[in-house]
Design a protein around this motif. Structure first.
Motif, PDB file in Angstrom:
ATOM      1  N   MET A   1      -1.434  10.040 -11.821  1.00  0.00           N
ATOM      2  CA  MET A   1      -1.550  11.357 -11.908  1.00  0.00           C
ATOM      3  C   MET A   1      -0.450  11.899 -12.932  1.00  0.00           C
ATOM      4  SD  MET A   1      -2.443  12.847  -8.296  1.00  0.00           S
ATOM      5  CE  MET A   1      -0.857  12.820  -7.729  1.00  0.00           C
ATOM      6  N   GLU A   2       0.727  11.508 -12.809  1.00  0.00           N
ATOM      7  CA  GLU A   2       1.658  12.061 -13.940  1.00  0.00           C
ATOM      8  C   GLU A   2       1.527  11.490 -15.224  1.00  0.00           C
ATOM      9  OE1 GLU A   2       5.841  12.693 -10.958  1.00  0.00           O
ATOM     10  OE2 GLU A   2       5.429  10.784 -11.948  1.00  0.00           O
TER      11      GLU A   2
ATOM     12  N   ALA B   1       4.770   3.548  -0.654  1.00  0.00           N
ATOM     13  CA  ALA B   1       5.427   4.575  -1.661  1.00  0.00           C
ATOM     14  C   ALA B   1       5.931   3.493  -2.785  1.00  0.00           C
ATOM     15  CB  ALA B   1       6.473   5.285  -1.153  1.00  0.00           C
ATOM     16  N   SER B   2       5.883   2.304  -2.668  1.00  0.00           N
ATOM     17  CA  SER B   2       6.586   1.468  -3.485  1.00  0.00           C
ATOM     18  C   SER B   2       5.145   0.566  -4.013  1.00  0.00           C
ATOM     19  CB  SER B   2       7.565   0.386  -3.347  1.00  0.00           C
ATOM     20  OG  SER B   2       8.869   1.178  -2.550  1.00  0.00           O
TER      21      SER B   2
ATOM     22  N   VAL C   1       0.755   3.629  -3.270  1.00  0.00           N
ATOM     23  CA  VAL C   1       0.775   5.160  -3.551  1.00  0.00           C
ATOM     24  C   VAL C   1       1.767   5.577  -4.596  1.00  0.00           C
ATOM     25  CG1 VAL C   1       1.704   7.109  -2.182  1.00  0.00           C
ATOM     26  CG2 VAL C   1       0.267   5.504  -0.738  1.00  0.00           C
ATOM     27  N   ALA C   2       2.670   4.690  -4.956  1.00  0.00           N
ATOM     28  CA  ALA C   2       3.332   4.930  -6.136  1.00  0.00           C
ATOM     29  C   ALA C   2       2.565   4.559  -7.364  1.00  0.00           C
ATOM     30  CB  ALA C   2       4.500   3.777  -6.332  1.00  0.00           C
TER      31      ALA C   2
ATOM     32  N   ARG D   1       1.744  -1.555 -15.498  1.00  0.00           N
ATOM     33  CA  ARG D   1       2.606  -1.281 -14.354  1.00  0.00           C
ATOM     34  C   ARG D   1       1.870  -0.439 -13.345  1.00  0.00           C
ATOM     35  NH1 ARG D   1       7.264   2.337 -13.058  1.00  0.00           N
ATOM     36  NH2 ARG D   1       8.064   1.678 -10.950  1.00  0.00           N
TER      37      ARG D   1
ATOM     38  N   ASP E   1      12.432   1.459  -3.811  1.00  0.00           N
ATOM     39  CA  ASP E   1      11.939   1.817  -5.051  1.00  0.00           C
ATOM     40  C   ASP E   1      10.707   2.800  -5.277  1.00  0.00           C
ATOM     41  OD1 ASP E   1      11.607   1.561  -7.827  1.00  0.00           O
ATOM     42  OD2 ASP E   1      10.809  -0.277  -7.917  1.00  0.00           O
ATOM     43  N   ILE E   2      10.867   4.106  -5.365  1.00  0.00           N
ATOM     44  CA  ILE E   2       9.790   4.898  -5.066  1.00  0.00           C
ATOM     45  C   ILE E   2       9.667   5.879  -6.466  1.00  0.00           C
ATOM     46  CG2 ILE E   2       8.893   6.830  -3.746  1.00  0.00           C
ATOM     47  CD1 ILE E   2      10.313   5.624  -1.223  1.00  0.00           C
ATOM     48  N   PRO E   3       8.960   6.102  -7.027  1.00  0.00           N
ATOM     49  CA  PRO E   3       8.723   7.027  -8.241  1.00  0.00           C
ATOM     50  C   PRO E   3       9.409   8.482  -7.991  1.00  0.00           C
ATOM     51  CG  PRO E   3       6.379   6.063  -8.000  1.00  0.00           C
ATOM     52  CD  PRO E   3       7.308   5.517  -6.723  1.00  0.00           C
TER      53      PRO E   3
ATOM     54  N   LEU F   1       7.910  11.630  -6.320  1.00  0.00           N
ATOM     55  CA  LEU F   1       7.279  11.061  -4.916  1.00  0.00           C
ATOM     56  C   LEU F   1       8.517  11.214  -3.877  1.00  0.00           C
ATOM     57  CD1 LEU F   1       5.016  10.461  -2.990  1.00  0.00           C
ATOM     58  CD2 LEU F   1       5.233   8.044  -3.924  1.00  0.00           C
TER      59      LEU F   1
ATOM     60  N   SER G   1       0.833  -1.240   0.108  1.00  0.00           N
ATOM     61  CA  SER G   1       0.099  -0.002  -0.050  1.00  0.00           C
ATOM     62  C   SER G   1       0.873   1.211   0.047  1.00  0.00           C
ATOM     63  CB  SER G   1      -1.009   0.046   1.122  1.00  0.00           C
ATOM     64  OG  SER G   1      -0.197  -0.005   2.399  1.00  0.00           O
TER      65      SER G   1
ATOM     66  N   LEU H   1       0.270  12.498  -0.933  1.00  0.00           N
ATOM     67  CA  LEU H   1       1.107  11.399  -0.940  1.00  0.00           C
ATOM     68  C   LEU H   1       2.276  10.944  -0.561  1.00  0.00           C
ATOM     69  CD1 LEU H   1       0.290  10.640  -4.979  1.00  0.00           C
ATOM     70  CD2 LEU H   1      -0.969   9.820  -3.086  1.00  0.00           C
TER      71      LEU H   1
ATOM     72  N   GLN I   1      -0.559   5.644  -7.699  1.00  0.00           N
ATOM     73  CA  GLN I   1      -1.580   6.851  -7.709  1.00  0.00           C
ATOM     74  C   GLN I   1      -0.543   8.164  -8.292  1.00  0.00           C
ATOM     75  OE1 GLN I   1      -4.717   7.621  -7.502  1.00  0.00           O
ATOM     76  NE2 GLN I   1      -4.709   9.685  -7.267  1.00  0.00           N
ATOM     77  N   MET I   2       0.519   8.078  -7.675  1.00  0.00           N
ATOM     78  CA  MET I   2       1.568   9.037  -8.220  1.00  0.00           C
ATOM     79  C   MET I   2       1.828   8.911  -9.772  1.00  0.00           C
ATOM     80  SD  MET I   2       3.424  11.730  -6.811  1.00  0.00           S
ATOM     81  CE  MET I   2       4.495  12.568  -7.683  1.00  0.00           C
ATOM     82  N   LEU I   3       2.061   7.817 -10.167  1.00  0.00           N
ATOM     83  CA  LEU I   3       2.484   7.496 -11.639  1.00  0.00           C
ATOM     84  C   LEU I   3       1.193   7.751 -12.375  1.00  0.00           C
ATOM     85  CD1 LEU I   3       4.509   4.381 -11.107  1.00  0.00           C
ATOM     86  CD2 LEU I   3       5.440   6.806 -11.800  1.00  0.00           C
TER      87      LEU I   3
ATOM     88  N   SER J   1       2.867   8.273   2.043  1.00  0.00           N
ATOM     89  CA  SER J   1       4.182   7.140   2.234  1.00  0.00           C
ATOM     90  C   SER J   1       4.731   7.265   3.416  1.00  0.00           C
ATOM     91  CB  SER J   1       4.964   7.672   1.175  1.00  0.00           C
ATOM     92  OG  SER J   1       4.116   7.924  -0.214  1.00  0.00           O
TER      93      SER J   1
END
Lengths: 294, 294
Positions: free
Chosen positions: A161-162, A150-151, A154-155, A175, B28-30, B33, A148, B113, A157-159, B117
């Motif tokens: 949005m980007e 940052a890897s 949440v990762a 991915r 391994d985090i975007p 972020l 759940s 986010l 959701q970040m990607l 995280s």
């Protein structure tokens, strides 16, 4: 099968709903915050993740009650992610499951804190599960935080949005979905089997099913956003189009998306059968998820 | 004492900073972020909570390295709470420790986010701490979720927001601070001693010190908001006044607030001495916290 599946879904839904209700009512939480948490928890979720976890636990010889703490924790993580994703700074959605989103019903600050509360509570729930030995609880806390955080989700959701307003290759799309929704669904199936005491070998073979399930779930989500029934899905169709999101129908055409989904369903059931357990209900759930209308 | 305290603070700060840096770099985090998470983690925090935890662990016979995972987890919870509290929907702050707040440097979605995280990672950190037996890790996960969640820190933030533009009785103010800052500080001291193997009896006697420390910390915070040095505290003084917050100086007058603080320092040291451990450094930290200029 359909009748018994529906009974199963209704029964397990009630089990998890009752458990979460009891748990939340016992907590000493400021009134408005508690109302906001309960609002989103009670907003008519299908409880697919808890039900998958219970079905997987049962397939491997456990009882649904064995995973209630973990299943509730997972549903709370899912609910928190919806509350935060709906915020104006993120997807800016006004409706969720046919009701005003949390920040619309309450306010942004309360919605942020309700999400934070649910995320925190999910780990507390697992840690407090006195039915399980400490090692198992700890493993579940570790896995849930990985899928759940940052890897993981949440990762994703970040990607996601980007990638808005961009055309991205299908592998990048896969991915993102794997991170954003796949890993939590995968956790549902794997942790159910883990709690039931499945061997490492069987868990490894189940992993493939779990991954495929995540993909077909997302394809159906994208399909529903194009030709779903607004009344049933509880939000306007076409919101992916509006937000310029990359989706399977957009990248493969609607026919291509349906073909891809059908292929994944076949593969998921195939790999499930290799785990060599009573997979009747899990298999029915795969069909259910791939054909759901909301 | 001052020279050795300063050396101690610098040394322990470096230890926790290095640990968090190594840990985050391995994840391994975007990219964006990760940058946002590192921005807030590296934004010059004093690491008071980790240092209190280490000092408490040492007072009870442990080594600072024994609590690094838990101390980093606690600092991440603290950092996440600052990021979310600074958001426009909450306290709407532009500066934190002299730098733009996370959502100002990045954007609101990324800040939300990054906070999510860090909160998730704090539990992962503790669960992964292979130095500690499973039961101890589990206890720490449970306690950290309780002090930081909907009945702890998040409850405090909720009540704090609800009390804005209102005059509230001093007991309500104390309750808000206890929830919002006191319980995390208390967790720092108690978990340090717990990891070092302190007896239930000693932990119980330490609880009073921990509670008092939370209160005197907050009084000094309120005092600094009135007559602190903007350069040192890294944000405009008088923001409590602007936000119409209830504070100790407002409720008791500046002299009254200072008297109250002095009384709490005395009581905290008194109760600490009853724990019957080498409290030299912890006692020096109490003075340090109550006289800090930022």
């Amino acid at each position: 099968m359909q009748a018994s599946l529906n009974t199963y879904l209704a029964d397990r839904q009630q089990l998890i709903n009752q458990f979460m209700k009891n748990y939340l009512e016992k907590q000493d939480i400021p009134e408005r915050l508690k109302a906001s948490i309960l609002y989103s928890i009670n907003a008519g979720g299908k409880r697919l993740r808890p039900i998958l976890m219970m079905a997987s636990c049962e397939a491997f010889g456990g009882k649904p009650e064995d995973v209630l703490h973990t299943a509730a924790g997972l549903e709370m993580v899912h609910t928190y992610s919806l509350i935060h994703d709906d915020l104006p700074a993120m997807d800016d959605d006004d409706l969720r499951r046919g009701l005003p989103t949390n920040h619309r019903e309450f306010d942004e600050a309360t919605a942020i804190l309700a999400g934070d509360s649910l995320l925190t509570m999910s780990f507390q729930l697992i840690a407090e599960d006195e039915q399980l030995p400490a090692e198992k609880r700890l493993y579940l806390v570790e896995q849930l935080s990985k899928v759940s955080g940052a890897s993981g989700m949440v990762a994703g959701q970040m990607l996601d949005m980007e990638s808005e307003s961009k055309s991205i290759p299908i592998d990048d799309l896969k991915r993102i979905h794997h991170l954003k929704t796949g890993r939590l669904l995968s956790f549902a199936i794997l942790s159910g089997a883990y709690v039931a005491g499945a061997s490492e070998e069987r868990l490894a073979s189940l992993e493939k099913t779990a991954d495929l399930l995540g993909v077909l779930f997302q394809i159906q989500d994208d399909i529903l956003d194009v030709d779903g029934d607004e009344e049933k899905i509880g939000k306007p169709v076409g919101s992916d189009e509006t937000n310029e999101k990359s989706t399977y129908p957009k990248l493969l055409g609607m026919d291509g998306a349906v073909r891809e989904k059908t292929e994944y369903v076949k593969e998921a059931k195939q790999s499930l059968s290799e785990a060599d357990v009573d997979d009747t209900m899990l298999s029915a759930l795969i069909d259910h998820l791939s054909n759901r209308d909301h």
